[in-house]
Design an enzyme around this catalytic site. Structure first.
Site, PDB file in Angstrom:
ATOM      1  N   ASN A  24       0.847  -1.183   0.000  1.00 24.27           N
ATOM      2  CA  ASN A  24       0.000   0.000   0.000  1.00 24.27           C
ATOM      3  C   ASN A  24       0.883   1.233   0.000  1.00 24.27           C
ATOM      4  O   ASN A  24       2.107   1.137   0.188  1.00 24.27           O
ATOM      5  CB  ASN A  24      -0.956  -0.020   1.206  1.00 24.27           C
ATOM      6  CG  ASN A  24      -0.211  -0.087   2.524  1.00 24.27           C
ATOM      7  OD1 ASN A  24       0.513   0.834   2.887  1.00 24.27           O
ATOM      8  ND2 ASN A  24      -0.376  -1.198   3.252  1.00 24.27           N
ATOM      9  N   ASP A  34      -3.691  -6.847   4.589  1.00 30.95           N
ATOM     10  CA  ASP A  34      -4.771  -7.729   5.042  1.00 30.95           C
ATOM     11  C   ASP A  34      -4.563  -9.166   4.564  1.00 30.95           C
ATOM     12  O   ASP A  34      -4.979 -10.121   5.228  1.00 30.95           O
ATOM     13  CB  ASP A  34      -6.116  -7.221   4.526  1.00 30.95           C
ATOM     14  CG  ASP A  34      -6.463  -5.867   5.119  1.00 30.95           C
ATOM     15  OD1 ASP A  34      -6.460  -5.745   6.356  1.00 30.95           O
ATOM     16  OD2 ASP A  34      -6.703  -4.929   4.333  1.00 30.95           O
ATOM     17  N   LYS A  64      12.410 -15.119  -9.327  1.00 28.31           N
ATOM     18  CA  LYS A  64      11.462 -14.266 -10.019  1.00 28.31           C
ATOM     19  C   LYS A  64      10.664 -15.064 -11.037  1.00 28.31           C
ATOM     20  O   LYS A  64      11.225 -15.814 -11.855  1.00 28.31           O
ATOM     21  CB  LYS A  64      12.191 -13.123 -10.730  1.00 28.31           C
ATOM     22  CG  LYS A  64      11.235 -12.193 -11.474  1.00 28.31           C
ATOM     23  CD  LYS A  64      11.980 -11.140 -12.283  1.00 28.31           C
ATOM     24  CE  LYS A  64      10.986 -10.307 -13.100  1.00 28.31           C
ATOM     25  NZ  LYS A  64      11.673  -9.305 -13.948  1.00 28.31           N
ATOM     26  N   PRO A 108      -1.584 -12.119   9.896  1.00 34.18           N
ATOM     27  CA  PRO A 108      -1.998 -11.969  11.293  1.00 34.18           C
ATOM     28  C   PRO A 108      -2.680 -10.626  11.545  1.00 34.18           C
ATOM     29  O   PRO A 108      -2.251  -9.590  11.025  1.00 34.18           O
ATOM     30  CB  PRO A 108      -0.674 -12.062  12.058  1.00 34.18           C
ATOM     31  CG  PRO A 108       0.259 -12.786  11.145  1.00 34.18           C
ATOM     32  CD  PRO A 108      -0.143 -12.404   9.763  1.00 34.18           C
ATOM     33  N   ILE A 128      -2.688  -8.090  13.783  1.00 33.24           N
ATOM     34  CA  ILE A 128      -1.796  -7.716  14.878  1.00 33.24           C
ATOM     35  C   ILE A 128      -2.521  -6.897  15.939  1.00 33.24           C
ATOM     36  O   ILE A 128      -2.385  -7.153  17.141  1.00 33.24           O
ATOM     37  CB  ILE A 128      -0.577  -6.931  14.339  1.00 33.24           C
ATOM     38  CG1 ILE A 128       0.158  -7.759  13.300  1.00 33.24           C
ATOM     39  CG2 ILE A 128       0.362  -6.552  15.486  1.00 33.24           C
ATOM     40  CD1 ILE A 128       1.284  -7.005  12.599  1.00 33.24           C
ATOM     41  N   VAL A 129      -3.302  -5.913  15.521  1.00 35.04           N
ATOM     42  CA  VAL A 129      -3.942  -5.048  16.508  1.00 35.04           C
ATOM     43  C   VAL A 129      -4.959  -5.821  17.343  1.00 35.04           C
ATOM     44  O   VAL A 129      -5.119  -5.575  18.543  1.00 35.04           O
ATOM     45  CB  VAL A 129      -4.576  -3.811  15.829  1.00 35.04           C
ATOM     46  CG1 VAL A 129      -5.802  -4.190  15.012  1.00 35.04           C
ATOM     47  CG2 VAL A 129      -4.917  -2.741  16.856  1.00 35.04           C
ATOM     48  N   PHE A 142      -5.412   2.957  14.419  1.00 39.21           N
ATOM     49  CA  PHE A 142      -5.709   3.904  13.340  1.00 39.21           C
ATOM     50  C   PHE A 142      -6.682   3.263  12.374  1.00 39.21           C
ATOM     51  O   PHE A 142      -6.651   2.048  12.157  1.00 39.21           O
ATOM     52  CB  PHE A 142      -4.428   4.293  12.588  1.00 39.21           C
ATOM     53  CG  PHE A 142      -3.699   5.462  13.194  1.00 39.21           C
ATOM     54  CD1 PHE A 142      -3.628   6.673  12.519  1.00 39.21           C
ATOM     55  CD2 PHE A 142      -3.100   5.347  14.432  1.00 39.21           C
ATOM     56  CE1 PHE A 142      -2.960   7.751  13.076  1.00 39.21           C
ATOM     57  CE2 PHE A 142      -2.426   6.412  14.996  1.00 39.21           C
ATOM     58  CZ  PHE A 142      -2.345   7.621  14.312  1.00 39.21           C
ATOM     59  N   LYS A 165     -14.180  -0.756  14.783  1.00 40.69           N
ATOM     60  CA  LYS A 165     -12.829  -1.262  15.033  1.00 40.69           C
ATOM     61  C   LYS A 165     -12.424  -1.025  16.484  1.00 40.69           C
ATOM     62  O   LYS A 165     -11.792  -1.887  17.110  1.00 40.69           O
ATOM     63  CB  LYS A 165     -11.839  -0.581  14.083  1.00 40.69           C
ATOM     64  CG  LYS A 165     -10.418  -1.121  14.189  1.00 40.69           C
ATOM     65  CD  LYS A 165      -9.519  -0.511  13.113  1.00 40.69           C
ATOM     66  CE  LYS A 165      -8.109  -1.078  13.185  1.00 40.69           C
ATOM     67  NZ  LYS A 165      -7.222  -0.510  12.136  1.00 40.69           N
ATOM     68  N   LYS A 192     -11.726  -4.583  18.286  1.00 42.73           N
ATOM     69  CA  LYS A 192     -10.308  -4.865  18.546  1.00 42.73           C
ATOM     70  C   LYS A 192      -9.901  -4.575  19.990  1.00 42.73           C
ATOM     71  O   LYS A 192      -8.734  -4.705  20.343  1.00 42.73           O
ATOM     72  CB  LYS A 192      -9.416  -4.046  17.596  1.00 42.73           C
ATOM     73  CG  LYS A 192      -9.806  -4.117  16.132  1.00 42.73           C
ATOM     74  CD  LYS A 192      -9.555  -5.474  15.516  1.00 42.73           C
ATOM     75  CE  LYS A 192      -9.820  -5.415  13.997  1.00 42.73           C
ATOM     76  NZ  LYS A 192      -9.648  -6.721  13.348  1.00 42.73           N
TER      77      LYS A 192
END
Length: 414
Positions: free
Chosen positions: A225, A294, A304, A320, A322-323, A339, A353, A357
């Site tokens: 991203n 994600d 390659k 995973p 994580i948060v 965030f 969230k 979470k």
């Protein structure tokens, strides 16, 4: 570098920040020109004092031109041309002081409360925060007496150290003693102007994740991203400037980890998960600002892949969360901040969230607004907490946003 403070044109009716800069005698004095110029363009009122030895490296005329105000020397100090003593007027005028480069000589004087020139007399005649940016030869910096004076001075809550970097020095030595670069000094100045020198995170360990992760398909292709990690960098700077011990876990980045901050570089979500879980037990505040992938490719090729060998449909598997793991593992004394980068309605998914979470705070920031979000130097957000508090933050620099967040968190008594 983007201006860290509001331009003068945007704050015509407000008292402008006042920064008094003391310049010591060292080759690094040339860096002060960039500091003065940048601060002036950002709308800061500046006064400059040069020690006698500083004038061997840079002229009062140069700094007077950049600051748009006469630069002071000891010649002004010893002449009775002012209605009030000059060091008193300057000490009362300043919102904060910067001494750069801080020499071993001036450091020793400050450590022992000596005052034999305009700069040291002004320091003693003031009560504002003082930022110190030392610069000297490695052997000088590492002398026991110099280190003793440095650590002794920093026990005084007025004084804030910018530390020294390692690198090539003017003496051709490679080692510690290099003065911090102007952008880092300017960020510290911005922080001190915001906090007025308070260290409300002193004694706390702050763990921050930053930037994007990369989930590789082969050695050259990955799912990622556009996150640059600038928000996490600003959070690390703000926390360190407020007295915290900071660990910054970051993905690939184009910036350097700030002086005084422990940086740990990772590539993918699994690596970030391992480091965050390792450092979690000792952290009082955990800020999950990283843009973690994600999903990742199910299969990884160590070589390659030829274009013709690329799959028409790419099999994926989740990485995973994580948060969510941090939310399950955190203890009552720990504060977890997440965030939520969103488009459109940013509050509803952020609230979900926050609850799902098990976060204490969340920052909802729009990534579809101009000059905000990924890659930008600025940001805007809505802060939410688990008690129902909600604060909207107008567009500002990411460092200012970081300080607004810590203000919000501290007001909740972490």
């Amino acid at each position: 570098m983007q201006s860290p403070l509001n331009p003068k044109s945007q704050i015509p009716n407000l008292k402008l920040p006042r920064v008094l800069i003391g310049v010591g005698g060292g080759i690094a004095a040339y860096k002060v020109c960039e500091v003065v110029s940048t601060l002036f363009k950002a709308g800061v009122e500046i006064r400059v004092i040069l020690t006698r030895s500083a004038q061997e490296f840079i002229t009062p005329l140069t700094l007077a031109t950049l600051s748009r105000h006469a630069a002071y020397t000891d010649d002004h100090f010893w002449q009775p041309i002012h209605s009030r003593p000059l060091h008193i007027e300057l000490g009362e005028w300043a919102d904060m002081m910067l001494i750069a480069p801080l020499t071993a000589n001036t450091l020793a004087k400050l450590a022992y409360g000596m005052a034999d020139n305009l700069l040291t007399n002004t320091v003693l005649a003031s009560t504002c925060p003082v930022l110190l940016a030392p610069a000297m030869n490695t052997d000088m910096w590492e002398q026991q007496a110099v280190q003793r004076n440095w650590h002794q001075l920093l026990t005084d809550s007025r004084y804030h150290g910018n530390g020294t970097a390692s690198g090539l020095l003017a003496c051709d030595r490679v080692g510690a003693g290099r003065m911090a670069e102007p952008p880092e000094i300017i960020s510290h100045i911005q922080s001190l102007l915001h906090t007025q020198g308070k260290r409300d995170l002193a004694g706390k360990r702050v763990l921050i994740s930053a930037g994007g992760t990369r989930e590789y398909l082969d050695p050259v292709r990955f799912i990622g991203n556009p996150s640059t990690g600038k928000m996490g960098l600003a959070l690390a700077q703000a926390a360190f400037h407020r007295g915290a011990s900071v660990t910054l876990v970051h993905g690939p980045a184009s910036w350097d980890v700030p002086l005084g901050v422990q940086g740990i570089s990772i590539i993918n979500a699994e690596q970030m998960q391992q480091v965050m879980l390792e450092y979690l037990p000792d952290a009082a505040v955990i800020v999950m600002s990283a843009a973690v992938a994600d999903v990742k490719p199910r299969d990884y090729s160590t070589e390659k892949l030829a274009k013709r060998s690329l799959p028409q449909a790419l099999p994926l598997e989740p990485v995973p969360d994580i948060v969510a793991q941090l939310g399950q593992l955190k203890q009552p004394h720990q504060c977890l901040i997440g965030f939520a980068a969103q488009t459109g309605d940013i509050v509803t998914p952020a609230n979900e969230k926050l609850q799902n979470k098990k976060l204490d705070f969340i920052v909802a920031n729009p990534i579809d607004q101009p000059d905000s979000g990924f890659g930008s130097d600025n940001n805007q957000a809505i802060f939410l907490d688990s008690h129902g508090r909600k604060v909207e933050i107008a567009p500002c620099s990411k460092l200012q946003m970081a300080h607004h967040l810590f203000d919000f968190v501290v007001s909740g008594e972490i």
